[in-house]
Design a protein around this motif. Structure first.
Motif, mmCIF file in Angstrom:
data_model
loop_
_atom_site.group_PDB
_atom_site.id
_atom_site.type_symbol
_atom_site.label_atom_id
_atom_site.label_comp_id
_atom_site.label_asym_id
_atom_site.label_seq_id
_atom_site.Cartn_x
_atom_site.Cartn_y
_atom_site.Cartn_z
ATOM 1 N N GLY A 95 -58.683 16.691 45.221
ATOM 2 C CA GLY A 95 -58.692 15.240 45.164
ATOM 3 C C GLY A 95 -58.162 14.592 46.415
ATOM 4 N N TYR A 96 -57.874 13.307 46.286
ATOM 5 C CA TYR A 96 -57.446 12.477 47.405
ATOM 6 C C TYR A 96 -55.950 12.186 47.319
ATOM 7 C CZ TYR A 96 -62.455 11.400 47.530
ATOM 8 O OH TYR A 96 -63.817 11.488 47.574
ATOM 9 N N HIS A 97 -55.275 12.307 48.444
ATOM 10 C CA HIS A 97 -53.891 11.838 48.553
ATOM 11 C C HIS A 97 -53.943 10.360 48.913
ATOM 12 C CE1 HIS A 97 -50.209 14.060 48.254
ATOM 13 N NE2 HIS A 97 -50.795 15.165 48.687
ATOM 14 N N LEU A 98 -52.959 9.609 48.485
ATOM 15 C CA LEU A 98 -52.896 8.187 48.799
ATOM 16 C C LEU A 98 -51.826 7.938 49.844
ATOM 17 C CD1 LEU A 98 -53.001 6.797 45.167
ATOM 18 C CD2 LEU A 98 -54.900 7.214 46.713
ATOM 19 N N GLY A 99 -52.093 6.986 50.714
ATOM 20 C CA GLY A 99 -51.110 6.591 51.707
ATOM 21 C C GLY A 99 -51.516 5.291 52.358
ATOM 22 N N ASN A 100 -50.587 4.376 52.471
ATOM 23 C CA ASN A 100 -50.845 3.076 53.097
ATOM 24 C C ASN A 100 -52.024 2.338 52.463
ATOM 25 O OD1 ASN A 100 -48.745 3.580 54.952
ATOM 26 N ND2 ASN A 100 -50.156 4.702 56.280
ATOM 27 N N GLY A 101 -52.154 2.458 51.135
ATOM 28 C CA GLY A 101 -53.211 1.746 50.428
ATOM 29 C C GLY A 101 -54.601 2.297 50.642
#
Length: 131
Positions: A95-101
């Motif tokens: 999946g995707y990591h989130l960072g800075n929106g």
């Protein structure tokens, strides 16, 4: 390049409203390639399912998550900054990591070590790497 070799089995009808639900929950916009591929890959199993990541050969993409199950799968990892979109048969997730929106590239989450390993710059790149 796999061209016409890739097929997706068992795809489920797409609940388009679930995309907005996931985006609202994580307060991000999901990548366009993921959203464009969803009608083909929603809850589907790829015919080519093996990929390599740094330090590990022959990982398996078992199933893509149904978009309606992405929140549940993501929460199950215990990471509020990870959007799980697929899993392998051994309890690991992709999946995707989130960072800075924003969402990141694709990561492999190893549930036994609770570590993340970058494995593709996009879902399209991950699919292209399947063998």
């Amino acid at each position: 390049m796999q061209g016409n070799l890739m097929k997706w089995k068992y795809a489920m009808p797409l609940d388009i409203s679930a995309i907005s639900t996931v985006e609202a929950h994580f307060q991000v916009e999901l990548p366009e390639d993921y959203k464009l591929l969803l009608p083909q890959i929603n809850s589907a199993k790829p015919t080519l399912s093996t990929f390599d990541i740094p330090g590990r050969k022959a990982c398996v993409l078992d199933y893509m998550h149904n978009i309606t199950d992405v929140l549940t799968a993501s929460i199950a990892t215990g990471h509020t900054d990870f959007i799980s979109i697929a899993s392998d048969p051994f309890g690991n997730h992709l999946g995707y990591h989130l960072g800075n929106g924003r969402v990141s590239k694709i990561f492999f989450w190893d549930h036994e070590t609770d570590t993340f390993i970058a494995c593709a710059s996009s879902l399209s790149d991950l699919i292209e790497a399947l063998y």
